[in-house]
Design an enzyme around this catalytic site. Structure first.
Site, PDB file in Angstrom:
ATOM      1  N   ASP A 159       0.839  -1.201   0.000  1.00 51.36           N
ATOM      2  CA  ASP A 159       0.000   0.000   0.000  1.00 51.36           C
ATOM      3  C   ASP A 159       0.873   1.250   0.000  1.00 51.36           C
ATOM      4  O   ASP A 159       1.970   1.255   0.546  1.00 51.36           O
ATOM      5  CB  ASP A 159      -0.905   0.027   1.231  1.00 51.36           C
ATOM      6  CG  ASP A 159      -2.096  -0.909   1.103  1.00 51.36           C
ATOM      7  OD1 ASP A 159      -2.481  -1.231  -0.034  1.00 51.36           O
ATOM      8  OD2 ASP A 159      -2.637  -1.320   2.149  1.00 51.36           O
ATOM      9  N   ARG A 209      -2.094  -1.006  -8.308  1.00 51.17           N
ATOM     10  CA  ARG A 209      -3.465  -0.559  -8.068  1.00 51.17           C
ATOM     11  C   ARG A 209      -3.464   0.965  -8.160  1.00 51.17           C
ATOM     12  O   ARG A 209      -2.661   1.633  -7.514  1.00 51.17           O
ATOM     13  CB  ARG A 209      -3.942  -0.988  -6.675  1.00 51.17           C
ATOM     14  CG  ARG A 209      -5.348  -0.464  -6.323  1.00 51.17           C
ATOM     15  CD  ARG A 209      -5.599  -0.454  -4.828  1.00 51.17           C
ATOM     16  NE  ARG A 209      -5.487  -1.770  -4.245  1.00 51.17           N
ATOM     17  CZ  ARG A 209      -4.908  -2.018  -3.065  1.00 51.17           C
ATOM     18  NH1 ARG A 209      -4.357  -1.030  -2.370  1.00 51.17           N
ATOM     19  NH2 ARG A 209      -4.846  -3.227  -2.591  1.00 51.17           N
TER      20      ARG A 209
END
Length: 332
Positions: A159, A209
Site C-alpha cells: 500500500d 493498483r
C-alpha cells in the site's frame, strides 16, 4: 455537505475517536467498512465473497510501528494471512509444493472461468514492517513476506501511504521487485508525481493498483480539486490499460469505471487483463454489476483492531456518514 478536509479534521479530534471506538451506534457504521477485529472474521468474509465469484485482498490495519518487536509481529501476521488463504475455500484445487506450502494452480480454475491471477492475496504497509524506524529491517521483513507470496504462487501488494513515504516506498518496491516479481504497489492519482510513477511501473512490468488518494496532502504535493483528480485517474488508468501489467482500477466512481470499461472495450483489451477493485462494504451495487458483466472484481477486506485511521479516511470519502457520528454524539 462536509468537505473531505473538514471530515478528516473532525475525525482527528480525540473525543470523536473515543466516541466512534466505544459507541454501539457508531459501531454499525464501522462494521460497514471493517470485516472484523480478527483474521477469523476476515477469512469468513473472504470465503463468502470468493464463493460468489469475487477476488479478495486481505489487509491487516495498522500503520507505523514503534519497535522492532512490533515490526516482527506484523511480519509474522502477514505470513499467517498467506497460510490461512492457502488453507481456505478461497482457493480452487490447491497444489502442494516440495517446501510444504500450497500454491495457487495456474491457470486458476474458478467455476467455469480460467483466471489469470490469484483469487486471494495480501496487502501491507511498509511502516508496519518498520519503515521509518529502521528501513533495512523493513526491507528484510518485506522480502520475507514477498518470498512466502512467491512460494504460494500468490501476490503481495504494498500500500502507498502519505507523501512523506512515497519515494522511499517506490525505491524499496523497485529493489524487491527486481528479485521477486510477485509483488507490486499502489499509486495515488492526486499526487503531482504519479504520471511519472505510472511510467515507472510500466517499464518494470509491475502490477499496480491505481486509486485517487486518501491522505490530506498540501497543494504543492497533490491536486486539490476532485474533478481534476478524476481526470488524472482517467488519464493514468487509460495509460495502464494500454501498456500496464494487469492493472487494478481502485475506485467507486461509477462514471470513471464506465469510461475505463468503455476505453478497454474500444481498444480490444479483454476483461480478464485488468481488474476493478473496491473496498469492503462500499458500492455493493457496483460490485455486483461489474461481476455480473464478466469483469474481475476484487474486494479489499480490512480487519484488525487498529482500524480508526483507515475508518477516518473512508468517512472522508463518504462525508454523509459523518452525520451518523454527530447523531450518536447528541444522544450521549
Amino acid at each position: 455537505m462536509l468537505s473531505r478536509a473538514v471530515v478528516l479534521k473532525i475525525a482527528s479530534w480525540k473525543f470523536v475517536e473515543r466516541l466512534v471506538r466505544h459507541s454501539r451506534l457508531c459501531r454499525k457504521v464501522v462494521k460497514r467498512f471493517i470485516a472484523g477485529d480478527t483474521l477469523d472474521e476476515a477469512m469468513a468474509a473472504a470465503e463468502d465473497l470468493c464463493s460468489r465469484g469475487y477476488f479478495v485482498t486481505l489487509d491487516l490495519l495498522g500503520e507505523a510501528v514503534t519497535s522492532a518487536e512490533e515490526a516482527a509481529k506484523a511480519k509474522d501476521a502477514y505470513i499467517g494471512m498467506f497460510d490461512r488463504i492457502a488453507a481456505s475455500r478461497c482457493l480452487k484445487s490447491p497444489v502442494p509444493t516440495s517446501n510444504g506450502r500450497t500454491r495457487h494452480p495456474s491457470p486458476f480454475e474458478f467455476g467455469s472461468r480460467e483466471l489469470p491471477v490469484e483469487t486471494a492475496n495480501v496487502s501491507i504497509k511498509l511502516t508496519q514492517c518498520g519503515l521509518g524506524l529502521d528501513d533495512g529491517l523493513a526491507e528484510k521483513h518485506y522480502r520475507e513476506v514477498a518470498q512466502v507470496a512467491l512460494e504460494y504462487g500468490s501476490f503481495l501488494r504494498i500500500d502507498m501511504e502519505d507523501s512523506s513515504f512515497t519515494q522511499r516506498t517506490v525505491d524499496m518496491v523497485d529493489r524487491v521487485h527486481k528479485d521477486i516479481e510477485r509483488t507490486g504497489t499502489v499509486l495515488q492519482s492526486y499526487l503531482h508525481r504519479t504520471s511519472e510513477d505510472v511510467e515507472w511501473v510500466i517499464r518494470n512490468n509491475m502490477r499496480v493498483r491505481l486509486v485517487k488518494g486518501a491522505y490530506l496532502e498540501p497543494p504543492q504535493v497533490a491536486i486539490q480539486k476532485m474533478p481534476e483528480i478524476d481526470a488524472a485517474l482517467l488519464a493514468q488508468g487509460k495509460r495502464l490499460l494500454d501498456a500496464g501489467n494487469y492493472p487494478a482500477m481502485g475506485t467507486h466512481n461509477e462514471g470513471l469505471l464506465s469510461q475505463l470499461a468503455a476505453y478497454a472495450a474500444e481498444k480490444g483489451i479483454p476483461k480478464d487483463r485488468w481488474e476493478i477493485q473496491m473496498i469492503y462494504g462500499i458500492r455493493r451495487d457496483l460490485q455486483e454489476k461489474y461481476l455480473s458483466e464478466g469483469y474481475n472484481v476484487r474486494i479489499y477486506i480490512p480487519f484488525g483492531d487498529s482500524w480508526y485511521p483507515y475508518f477516518s479516511r473512508r468517512l472522508a470519502e463518504r462525508p454523509a456518514n459523518m452525520f451518523f457520528i454527530f447523531k450518536a454524539l447528541l444522544r450521549r
